[in-house]
Design a protein around this motif. Structure first.
Motif, short mmCIF file in Angstrom:
data_model
loop_
_atom_site.label_atom_id
_atom_site.label_comp_id
_atom_site.label_asym_id
_atom_site.label_seq_id
_atom_site.Cartn_x
_atom_site.Cartn_y
_atom_site.Cartn_z
N GLY A 26 24.39 32.30 -53.08
CA GLY A 26 25.87 33.11 -53.05
C GLY A 26 26.60 32.51 -54.12
N ASP A 27 27.13 31.50 -53.08
CA ASP A 27 27.89 30.07 -54.07
C ASP A 27 28.66 30.70 -55.57
OD1 ASP A 27 28.66 29.53 -51.82
OD2 ASP A 27 27.16 27.58 -52.10
N LYS A 28 29.53 30.27 -55.99
CA LYS A 28 29.81 30.33 -57.29
C LYS A 28 29.66 28.69 -57.44
CE LYS A 28 33.41 31.53 -60.64
NZ LYS A 28 32.75 32.53 -61.88
N PRO B 154 16.30 21.71 -67.74
CA PRO B 154 16.98 21.74 -66.36
C PRO B 154 17.27 20.51 -65.91
CG PRO B 154 15.23 23.00 -66.57
CD PRO B 154 15.25 22.37 -68.22
N THR B 155 17.56 20.18 -64.83
CA THR B 155 17.74 18.76 -63.74
C THR B 155 18.02 19.31 -62.74
OG1 THR B 155 20.56 19.03 -64.81
CG2 THR B 155 19.05 18.00 -66.25
N ALA B 156 18.36 18.11 -61.59
CA ALA B 156 18.44 18.43 -60.52
C ALA B 156 19.58 19.23 -60.31
CB ALA B 156 17.67 16.95 -59.14
N SER B 157 21.03 18.17 -60.68
CA SER B 157 22.41 18.32 -60.44
C SER B 157 22.77 19.70 -61.34
CB SER B 157 23.03 17.01 -60.93
OG SER B 157 22.88 16.73 -61.98
N SER B 158 22.17 19.66 -62.04
CA SER B 158 22.11 21.29 -62.60
C SER B 158 22.75 22.42 -61.62
CB SER B 158 21.70 21.89 -63.99
OG SER B 158 22.48 22.94 -64.26
N GLN B 159 23.74 23.74 -61.81
CA GLN B 159 23.31 24.97 -61.07
C GLN B 159 23.71 25.28 -62.30
OE1 GLN B 159 27.04 24.68 -58.29
NE2 GLN B 159 26.93 22.22 -57.59
N GLU B 160 22.77 25.62 -63.20
CA GLU B 160 22.81 26.32 -64.11
C GLU B 160 22.30 26.54 -64.81
OE1 GLU B 160 28.25 28.03 -64.40
OE2 GLU B 160 27.17 26.03 -65.33
N ARG C 189 30.35 15.62 -65.66
CA ARG C 189 31.11 14.54 -65.07
C ARG C 189 31.15 14.87 -63.62
NH1 ARG C 189 32.33 11.36 -62.46
NH2 ARG C 189 34.08 10.21 -62.41
N PHE C 190 31.19 16.35 -63.02
CA PHE C 190 31.45 16.09 -61.47
C PHE C 190 30.25 17.18 -60.96
CE2 PHE C 190 36.24 15.68 -63.25
CZ PHE C 190 35.88 15.22 -62.93
N ALA C 191 29.01 16.87 -61.46
CA ALA C 191 27.77 17.36 -60.99
C ALA C 191 27.54 17.31 -59.64
CB ALA C 191 26.52 17.32 -61.66
N ASP C 192 27.54 15.60 -59.62
CA ASP C 192 27.26 14.90 -58.49
C ASP C 192 28.06 15.35 -57.45
OD1 ASP C 192 24.69 13.83 -59.79
OD2 ASP C 192 25.92 12.40 -60.59
N ASP C 193 29.52 15.29 -57.53
CA ASP C 193 30.27 15.64 -56.30
C ASP C 193 30.25 17.07 -55.85
OD1 ASP C 193 32.01 13.16 -56.89
OD2 ASP C 193 31.68 13.44 -58.56
N SER C 194 29.38 17.73 -56.46
CA SER C 194 29.49 19.77 -56.53
C SER C 194 28.17 19.69 -54.71
CB SER C 194 29.35 20.51 -57.12
OG SER C 194 29.47 21.58 -56.64
N ASP C 195 28.86 20.54 -54.13
CA ASP C 195 27.60 20.88 -53.00
C ASP C 195 26.98 22.14 -53.49
OD1 ASP C 195 27.11 18.20 -52.20
OD2 ASP C 195 28.66 18.34 -50.95
N ALA C 196 27.95 22.79 -53.84
CA ALA C 196 27.43 24.60 -54.21
C ALA C 196 25.95 24.60 -54.56
CB ALA C 196 28.08 24.83 -54.85
N ASP C 197 25.58 25.65 -53.57
CA ASP C 197 24.49 26.45 -53.86
C ASP C 197 24.58 27.82 -54.35
OD1 ASP C 197 21.56 26.65 -53.86
OD2 ASP C 197 21.33 26.29 -51.74
N PRO C 198 23.85 28.09 -55.37
CA PRO C 198 24.35 29.36 -56.06
C PRO C 198 23.13 30.23 -55.72
CG PRO C 198 24.92 27.90 -57.73
CD PRO C 198 24.19 27.27 -56.96
#
Length: 548
Positions: free
Chosen positions: A243-245, A98-104, A231-240
């Protein structure tokens, strides 16, 4: 003397003619395209062939394409490209912890290993075929450093780099610096859709040069999508959580997802790349293979015990493999039999069989009574058996009059779909196997010198079985006894096809089987049922004939 000669002649006449020999195991081609890809070996490092038998090994990161074309990172890439090596280490952490930038959620290590292999293959291909990009990436200099490292410090022309030629020295220094900084941020510089282009070029190359199947293409794209997520984890603001993908706001990832969906659609319609006739066994044929292996073990043990009784073999005499070559041979045969027998009772993914851990995922109900039988008499080290159900009283009490049995117990992290289905119902092996498993553990397994708490071990090193070893055991046993190179995963298709084709299973039975095997009824019907369309509609034809 004449009578003795007559007796010999009679004995010769009684001998059965040997059955026609099968072609060699290696000569039987199941997947022609894969065979063409494996004909040549890499000159840059380990080849991607597989070692025969129990000591089979996985493909290396350096792989050879059709016609001898190599792709994949060279074995010494951590020294050549330290930035890239550090990034790949970071990708492993990103996938498995688990990492802070991972959304999965973190992946199982087995899945992460596959994705890492796809990433190394892509990066090795880019090392050879990729073009210089924005951000100062000079692929000519990167490749020059590689050539010089392979040539013992010489330039591409073969001249010494340090012979006083200032221009040559400067070029070598520039190449070394380019290689030092070579990494994902240069190959994939921005999160926009253009960063998907190198991956698309790689896939097109795989189609053209490697002639990959649609299924393999989908798998590759799944792994490389994970590479771009890292590579682009820090460029994403999505929040699953709302409900975001995951990573839906990264255009490059959206492009790869489109490619993956397209490959998946083509995979569903495309014919299988392997020759099913060379692999498929009816379920009854497979059970015949299991029975034959069991009979061979019994015959070998009977021969051994007769030798012990007559004194030609001393029971318990220590040899280099824990009791002598005869005991070791029986242990190897016994293990092969049990591997195939387990699949007949629990037709699960091969990971289940190779990762059975005594006292944790593999327990006896009731436990064995005497700890000395396990640790003292046969020299098995204590891997926690006493407290975890192998010996002692940790397992739940059996039902009244229930025969002893061995049970596979899986939590969510112990099987592929555990994240979806959670704790798995206990997978009980047939009670008729209990005395054989006990016998293997107490009498024969120590001859393998196991260096693992897992039930099964490689016969040369004592290390846990890996996927290639399980494949070799199943495929070679089925080929020797039934003439088919059946693989472990195909066994799941075989049992589902047998059950659904028999007509004896109710919808409730089929639902229970799907739960037991760790997949949905829909997956059972669409992926594992291998009956032809004619076979599937045959009951309807028969029904209509009856009502008319």
């Amino acid at each position: 003397d004449g009578a003795e000669g007559d007796d010999k002649q009679k004995k010769k006449k009684k001998k059965k003619k040997p059955s026609p020999a099968l072609p060699s195991f290696k000569s039987v081609v199941v997947n022609p395209r894969a065979r063409r890809r494996q004909k040549k070996t890499s000159t840059l490092g380990d080849d991607d062939g597989r070692v025969d038998g129990d000591e089979a090994s996985a493909a290396s990161s350096t792989t050879t394409g059709g016609g001898g074309y190599e792709y994949g990172l060279p074995p010494n890439y951590p020294a050549l490209y330290p930035t890239l090596s550090s990034e790949l280490d970071g990708m492993w952490t990103f996938m498995t912890r688990p990492t802070a930038s991972s959304q999965e959620s973190p992946l199982r290590e087995a899945t992460a290993t596959v994705y890492m292999r796809h990433a190394r293959l892509f990066l090795g291909w880019y090392l050879r075929e990729g073009s210089s990009a924005e951000g100062g990436l000079d692929m000519d200099a990167v490749r020059r450093h590689w050539r010089e490292s392979e040539g013992g410090g010489k330039s591409a022309s073969g001249d010494d780099a340090g012979d006083g030629d200032e221009s040559s020295s400067a070029a070598a220094a520039a190449a070394e610096e380019a290689a030092r900084t070579f990494g994902l941020r240069q190959i994939l510089p921005a999160p926009d859709a253009s960063s998907a282009q190198p991956v698309l070029d790689f896939v097109l190359w795989l189609r053209r040069e490697r002639r990959i199947s649609d299924s393999y293409e989908a798998n590759v794209l799944r792994g490389l999508t994970k590479l771009l997520k890292y590579r682009f984890a820090d460029d994403s603001d999505a929040d699953p959580t709302y409900g975001d993908k995951s990573y839906h706001d990264v255009p490059a990832i959206r492009e790869l997802r489109k490619l993956h969906r397209d490959a998946d659609r083509r995979r569903e319609r495309s014919p299988r790349s392997s020759d099913e006739r060379a692999k498929w066994l009816d379920w009854d044929e497979y059970l015949g293979v299991v029975e034959a292996l069991g009979n061979e073990v019994e015959e070998e043990i009977a021969e051994y015990e007769a030798a012990v009784e007559e004194g030609s073999i001393v029971e318990g005499a220590e040899g280099k493999r824990g009791g002598g070559p005869k005991r070791h041979k029986i242990a190897v045969m016994y293990q092969k039999y049990l591997v195939l027998a387990f699949f007949s009772c629990v037709p699960d993914r091969q990971r289940t069989v190779r990762e059975l851990e005594l006292g944790r995922t593999f327990v006896r109900d009731p436990p064995l009574d005497c700890v000395e039988d396990v640790e003292g008499a046969v020299g098995i080290p204590d891997h926690g058996y006493r407290d975890n159900g192998f010996v002692g009283g940790a397992a739940a009490a059996p039902e009244e009059d229930a025969p002893p049995r061995w049970i596979v117990k899986h939590g969510p992290d112990d099987y592929k779909t555990g994240g979806t289905y959670g704790d798995r119902p206990p997978l009980a092996l047939s009670p008729h196997l209990t005395p054989r498993i006990d016998d293997f553990l107490l009498r024969w397994r120590p001859s393998l010198r196991p260096a693992t708490p897992r039930l099964f071990a490689k016969f040369k090193t004592g290390k846990p079985l890996d996927g290639d070893a399980v494949y070799a055991i199943v495929a070679r046993s089925c080929y020797r006894l039934a003439g088919k190179k059946t693989n472990p995963h195909l066994l799941r298709d075989m049992i589902v096809t047998h059950v659904r084709g028999s007509g004896a299973a109710s919808e409730r039975d089929l639902e229970a089987l799907a739960l037991y095997m760790g997949h949905s009824v829909g997956m059972q019907r669409s992926s594992y049922d291998r009956r032809t369309l004619d076979q599937k509609v045959a009951p309807a034809v028969e029904l209509l004939s009856r009502v008319n």
